[in-house]
Design a protein around this motif. Structure first.
Motif, PDB file in Angstrom:
ATOM      1  N   THR A 120     -19.555  18.879 -24.513  1.00 41.64           N
ATOM      2  CA  THR A 120     -19.818  19.098 -23.010  1.00 41.64           C
ATOM      3  C   THR A 120     -21.386  19.013 -22.798  1.00 41.64           C
ATOM      4  O   THR A 120     -22.036  19.320 -23.645  1.00 41.64           O
ATOM      5  N   ASP A 121     -21.700  18.565 -21.610  1.00 44.27           N
ATOM      6  CA  ASP A 121     -23.022  18.596 -21.370  1.00 44.27           C
ATOM      7  C   ASP A 121     -23.310  19.413 -20.386  1.00 44.27           C
ATOM      8  O   ASP A 121     -24.511  19.995 -20.068  1.00 44.27           O
ATOM      9  N   GLU A 122     -22.307  20.066 -19.834  1.00 44.41           N
ATOM     10  CA  GLU A 122     -22.336  20.981 -18.756  1.00 44.41           C
ATOM     11  C   GLU A 122     -21.999  22.412 -19.353  1.00 44.41           C
ATOM     12  O   GLU A 122     -21.077  22.828 -19.946  1.00 44.41           O
ATOM     13  N   ILE A 123     -22.771  23.374 -19.182  1.00 46.64           N
ATOM     14  CA  ILE A 123     -22.913  24.848 -19.587  1.00 46.64           C
ATOM     15  C   ILE A 123     -21.832  25.561 -18.620  1.00 46.64           C
ATOM     16  O   ILE A 123     -20.787  26.217 -18.974  1.00 46.64           O
ATOM     17  N   VAL A 124     -22.145  25.627 -17.310  1.00 42.35           N
ATOM     18  CA  VAL A 124     -21.361  26.442 -16.120  1.00 42.35           C
ATOM     19  C   VAL A 124     -21.731  24.863 -15.082  1.00 42.35           C
ATOM     20  O   VAL A 124     -22.360  24.372 -15.208  1.00 42.35           O
ATOM     21  N   LYS A 125     -21.088  25.438 -14.270  1.00 36.04           N
ATOM     22  CA  LYS A 125     -20.883  24.387 -13.197  1.00 36.04           C
ATOM     23  C   LYS A 125     -22.525  24.317 -12.485  1.00 36.04           C
ATOM     24  O   LYS A 125     -22.848  25.590 -11.897  1.00 36.04           O
ATOM     25  N   GLY A 126     -22.990  23.175 -12.492  1.00 37.38           N
ATOM     26  CA  GLY A 126     -24.328  23.102 -12.004  1.00 37.38           C
ATOM     27  C   GLY A 126     -25.396  23.179 -12.777  1.00 37.38           C
ATOM     28  O   GLY A 126     -26.508  22.966 -12.446  1.00 37.38           O
ATOM     29  N   LEU A 127     -25.087  23.642 -14.193  1.00 30.98           N
ATOM     30  CA  LEU A 127     -26.022  23.641 -15.079  1.00 30.98           C
ATOM     31  C   LEU A 127     -25.720  22.970 -16.271  1.00 30.98           C
ATOM     32  O   LEU A 127     -24.606  23.047 -17.111  1.00 30.98           O
ATOM     33  N   LYS A 128     -26.814  21.963 -16.567  1.00 30.29           N
ATOM     34  CA  LYS A 128     -26.524  21.066 -17.865  1.00 30.29           C
ATOM     35  C   LYS A 128     -27.554  21.490 -18.904  1.00 30.29           C
ATOM     36  O   LYS A 128     -28.762  22.021 -18.379  1.00 30.29           O
ATOM     37  N   ASP A 142     -29.206  30.807 -10.921  1.00 31.32           N
ATOM     38  CA  ASP A 142     -28.763  31.426  -9.536  1.00 31.32           C
ATOM     39  C   ASP A 142     -27.562  30.371  -8.920  1.00 31.32           C
ATOM     40  O   ASP A 142     -27.498  30.661  -7.658  1.00 31.32           O
ATOM     41  N   GLY A 143     -27.419  29.531  -9.737  1.00 29.38           N
ATOM     42  CA  GLY A 143     -26.595  28.300  -9.022  1.00 29.38           C
ATOM     43  C   GLY A 143     -27.257  26.935  -8.536  1.00 29.38           C
ATOM     44  O   GLY A 143     -26.755  26.002  -8.269  1.00 29.38           O
ATOM     45  N   ILE A 144     -28.645  26.962  -8.495  1.00 25.59           N
ATOM     46  CA  ILE A 144     -29.378  26.112  -7.854  1.00 25.59           C
ATOM     47  C   ILE A 144     -30.591  25.798  -9.021  1.00 25.59           C
ATOM     48  O   ILE A 144     -30.742  24.683  -9.450  1.00 25.59           O
ATOM     49  N   LYS A 145     -31.339  26.794  -9.512  1.00 27.09           N
ATOM     50  CA  LYS A 145     -32.389  26.513 -10.491  1.00 27.09           C
ATOM     51  C   LYS A 145     -32.260  27.535 -11.731  1.00 27.09           C
ATOM     52  O   LYS A 145     -31.478  28.466 -11.530  1.00 27.09           O
ATOM     53  N   VAL A 146     -32.753  26.930 -12.650  1.00 29.73           N
ATOM     54  CA  VAL A 146     -32.868  27.780 -14.030  1.00 29.73           C
ATOM     55  C   VAL A 146     -34.177  28.393 -14.005  1.00 29.73           C
ATOM     56  O   VAL A 146     -35.340  27.920 -13.759  1.00 29.73           O
ATOM     57  N   ILE A 147     -34.311  29.927 -14.359  1.00 29.29           N
ATOM     58  CA  ILE A 147     -35.607  30.767 -14.427  1.00 29.29           C
ATOM     59  C   ILE A 147     -35.686  31.077 -16.045  1.00 29.29           C
ATOM     60  O   ILE A 147     -34.766  31.790 -16.337  1.00 29.29           O
ATOM     61  N   ASP A 148     -37.094  30.873 -16.463  1.00 30.06           N
ATOM     62  CA  ASP A 148     -37.131  31.786 -17.661  1.00 30.06           C
ATOM     63  C   ASP A 148     -37.575  33.196 -17.440  1.00 30.06           C
ATOM     64  O   ASP A 148     -38.607  33.397 -16.727  1.00 30.06           O
ATOM     65  N   VAL A 149     -36.751  34.111 -17.855  1.00 26.91           N
ATOM     66  CA  VAL A 149     -36.821  35.584 -17.350  1.00 26.91           C
ATOM     67  C   VAL A 149     -37.919  36.296 -18.029  1.00 26.91           C
ATOM     68  O   VAL A 149     -38.621  37.030 -17.521  1.00 26.91           O
ATOM     69  N   LYS A 150     -38.601  35.589 -19.202  1.00 27.28           N
ATOM     70  CA  LYS A 150     -39.753  36.008 -19.773  1.00 27.28           C
ATOM     71  C   LYS A 150     -41.190  35.847 -18.946  1.00 27.28           C
ATOM     72  O   LYS A 150     -42.013  36.624 -18.867  1.00 27.28           O
TER      73      LYS A 150
END
Length: 824
Positions: free
Chosen positions: A661-669, A578-586
């Motif tokens: 690259t180490d970055e997937i999208v901006k703010g997410l590595k 969501d631009g801040i945190k990553v969540i496991d959808v399962k």
């Protein structure tokens, strides 16, 4: 004028007892011809006593010597000229019965005429009467004049039947004249030649073509439009009323003088002159063996003296080269496969059988007959023949000439068929299919008998010669049509009877008829499709007009309503960002709506790599490997990791190569994902990235969504049959269709809707028709699903989806279901 004609004067001079009969009949019908016909046909060319008089005058010019004709002959010529159009003078009661369907002629259906004229009763009735007026004229004569048309001194000998046949013959095919009128006959003391009077009437009638028949003042007063207007206008271009001329040597010829200022009208006039030429040839041919006073001796071609104004028109028209045309129409260049010759023969037989089945079902005299349509394919090696025989409608001499032997003329597309009100939709469309049988045999014999006749016709046809021979014989035991081919040539195309059986099974849905293969001194095989009932099959035919649709769907076939990211079927979403945190959808029920913008979900995927060193080794061999990614995937089957990205985050365009690259999208590595136990990915050799956009349909305020294809979905290949005959194996194309996980739908379509017509070779449908079928089948599928949905919220969403994406302007849905979609 009528009384002053030479023929009537001749009866008067001879003090003939027929003279008073002719005048009495004239007085009885004069008002019908002069008044009643114009009331029924106010915009048609004149069919009054003046028309009859001009016919008599033309005939007088054609006759070699009036003095050599006996009194009855002269009477038959006069009365046929007077009465041949009396059938057009229908009274109000007759017209009412015709319109109500209580008075039917020639099996013509009045409602079909009404449909052709867009509900205009006046035009429909006029055209109906025009087509049947000759038969009505014959009936009128027999019903009203039987006791008046008698041989003087022999009151029990009426010549009304002969006169009726002569009048009827003026609109029939010339073969009808040969088959239904005597060459010579004797009534009382009078010898007559009925065929001779018939051809005289036909010639005299067709020569009445000039301004005298359509006076300019009358034309201006009526101002006819459409068909009648052109028919009237063409008469004004002919200046001469006398058509038959005799030169100084006594040789007769027909001349037309006039001028044209309009090429379209001129072309119509030229077509008319072609018709006159054909009638002259027919008359000469029929009378060539008659005695010298009953011959038509006239130049066989019209002398055309019609001049053009302000344009040039010459006697040029398209001509067909028989051999080249036949070579093309019967060849593999059109059909692609010689076996198609058998397909065309069988489909002709199916048409003939199923049409007869309908006729029998409608006929009160045969409705209870036990009729079973059958097609036999008989292999007779001893006599070196293959016979394809049906018990269908058969053909008359007229059908043979007009449709079977005329390339490109299809009986099932003719007005004769369409106006008969038949419901049967034929397989054949173009009138050329029979020619494909020359791919199976260089010579053909056709044996046929019309179901209403007792004459068996035999026709010999050869691939390299346009001339045919026809033999007639009485045979009431033969039914239908039989095509006889050369055995050796047939089996140069097919290897065996078993291959024939296999070919038939692949190309026909056998229903409502039987196909039987009969090997003389061998097996007899009834061909069936051997189709077993499949419990998973779904039939959508009830929704569609003339389309029988069956499909084998995934089980169950229902739309999938998605509420959370974890429920998406097309891509397995592992995480969301969501631009801040990553969540496991399962682990969490993340609402799909949180990640949608304009009903679109953005995702980033990459191939998880367990051994970066092995990937590095493959990269080192890149010049020997076409596709590093494909090579690695085939060896390791590593899964993709897909992340749903919040709408506000930009996803850059990824190249198709490994990205360091180490970055997937901006703010997410990648390191942000390492906290999850199931995550694995060794990134030191680089990563293959993909971005995607999934499309959903939803309604604001409701938290469920339908996943739809963002591209044209092609279900498994579909078998297209048109009227039980296989056409092609292709794809239905679903635009904005529902996504059905990894399963695809298998369809079989049998199309009887007359809007869908295959190409000439019958191996392909128009692309526009495929699209129309695709849209229509998709509508039917979704209407079925709508019926099955029980949840009221899901029903609202699904209705909205159909209304947005599948409310097509053109559709083959039945009207009641179109109405449902229109009112969603």
């Amino acid at each position: 004028m009528f009384r002053e004609t030479k023929l009537i004067k001749k009866l008067e001079e001879r003090n003939s007892r027929f003279y008073s009969t002719v005048l009495n009949i004239y007085e009885e019908v004069e008002s019908l011809l002069n008044s009643r016909i114009p009331q029924v046909f106010p915009t048609y060319t004149q069919h009054d006593v003046a028309h009859s008089t001009r016919i008599i005058k033309h005939i007088e010019k054609i006759l070699l010597d009036i003095d050599e004709l006996n009194d009855l002959e002269i009477t038959l010529i006069i009365l046929s000229s007077l009465l041949h159009d009396i059938g057009m003078a229908a009274n109000e009661d007759e017209i009412k019965k015709i319109e109500e369907g209580n008075l039917v002629y020639n099996n013509l259906d009045y409602n079909s005429f009404l449909e052709m004229f867009n509900g205009n009763k006046i035009e429909a009735t006029q055209d109906y009467l025009r087509r049947v007026h000759a038969e009505r004229s014959a009936n009128f004569i027999k019903e009203n004049f039987k006791k008046k048309l008698v041989i003087p001194g022999m009151t029990n000998k009426s010549y009304s039947e002969v006169l009726a046949l002569i009048c009827k013959s003026h609109t029939e095919d010339i073969m009808w004249v040969k088959n239904n009128l005597e060459k010579e006959y004797v009534i009382g003391e009078f010898k007559i030649v009925p065929q001779f009077y018939a051809v005289l009437l036909r010639l005299g009638d067709i020569l009445d073509f000039d301004g005298a028949r359509t006076p300019r003042r009358l034309y201006n007063a009526i101002s006819p439009s459409g068909y009648s207007k052109e028919e009237w206008e063409q008469h004004f271009d002919i200046d001469n009323t006398e058509k038959v001329f005799e030169d100084s040597r006594g040789k007769k010829s027909i001349h037309f003088y006039g001028k044209c200022s309009e090429p379209k009208i001129h072309r119509k006039v030229l077509s008319y002159l072609d018709w006159v030429n054909q009638e002259i040839i027919n008359a000469i041919e029929i009378t060539k063996e008659f005695d010298e006073f009953h011959k038509i001796e006239i130049h066989p071609k019209v002398i055309d003296n019609i001049k053009s104004e302000e344009y040039s028109i010459v006697d040029l028209k398209f001509q067909m080269n028989y051999k080249n045309t036949i070579e093309f129409l019967m060849g593999e260049s059109l059909y692609g496969d010689k076996k198609v010759g058998l397909r065309e023969l069988i489909q002709n037989s199916i048409d003939a059988c199923l049409l007869l089945k309908e006729i029998k079902s409608r006929n009160s005299e045969s409705i209870y007959e036990d009729y079973h349509p059958k097609i036999h394919i008989i292999f007779d090696g001893t006599n070196n023949i293959v016979r394809v025989k049906d018990n269908g409608i058969g053909m008359s001499i007229y059908s043979l000439k007009r449709y079977f032997l005329e390339v490109g003329a299809s009986y099932y597309k003719s007005q004769e068929f369409l106006l008969s009100g038949y419901n049967y939709e034929s397989i054949g469309n173009y009138g050329i299919g029979f020619l494909a049988s020359f791919m199976l045999s260089d010579s053909l014999k056709v044996r046929t008998r019309d179901y209403t006749d007792n004459k068996l016709l035999e026709v010999d046809i050869f691939k390299d010669n346009e001339y045919v021979s026809i033999k007639e014989q009485e045979n009431i035991n033969f039914h239908g049509t039989e095509i006889i081919l050369n055995y050796d040539q047939f089996f140069d195309v097919f290897e065996s009877a078993l291959e024939v059986e296999k070919y038939i099974k692949e190309n026909y849905l056998i229903q409502d008829f039987q196909i039987i293969i009969d090997v003389i001194d061998g097996d007899k095989i009834q061909v069936t499709n051997d189709k077993k009932e499949n419990k998973r099959e779904l039939n959508l035919s009830r929704y569609l007009d003339g389309i029988d649709v069956t499909l084998i769907p995934p089980n169950p076939l229902m739309p999938s309503f998605i509420e959370h990211l974890s429920e998406i079927k097309r891509e397995e979403i592992s995480y969301c960002f969501d631009g801040i945190k990553v969540i496991d959808v399962k682990e969490c029920n993340i609402p799909l709506g949180n990640y949608l913008s304009n009903n679109k979900l953005k995702t980033v995927s990459f191939m998880g790599v367990e051994s970066s060193s092995e990937l590095y080794d493959i990269i080192a061999l890149e010049e020997y490997i076409d596709d590093v990614e494909v090579y690695y995937r085939e060896k390791h089957h590593d899964e993709d990791i897909t992340i749903a990205i919040s709408p506000g985050i930009e996803i850059k365009k990824f190249p198709t190569t490994l990205i360091q690259t180490d970055e997937i999208v901006k703010g997410l590595k990648f390191e942000d994902l390492e906290e999850f136990d199931e995550f694995y990915h060794e990134n030191s050799s680089g990563t293959f990235f993909y971005r995607n956009e999934l499309i959903f349909f939803g309604i604001e305020g409701l938290n469920k969504y339908l996943e739809i294809n963002s591209f044209r979905s092609k279900p498994n290949t579909t078998d297209f049959f048109v009227r039980n005959v296989f056409v092609e194996n292709s794809n239905l194309i679903f635009d904005n269709g529902l996504y059905f996980a990894k399963n695809r739908l298998r369809f079989e379509l049998n199309i009887s809707n007359k809007q869908i017509v295959p190409n000439v070779a019958r191996n392909e449908l128009l692309k526009s028709d495929i699209m129309l079928l695709s849209n229509s089948v998709q509508q039917a599928l979704y209407l079925h699903m709508l019926d099955e949905i029980k949840d009221p919220i899901e029903k609202i969403i699904f209705k909205g989806y159909i209304k947005k994406y599948h409310n097509y302007q053109k559709s083959l849905l039945k009207d009641e279901f179109k109405s449902i979609i229109n009112n969603l």
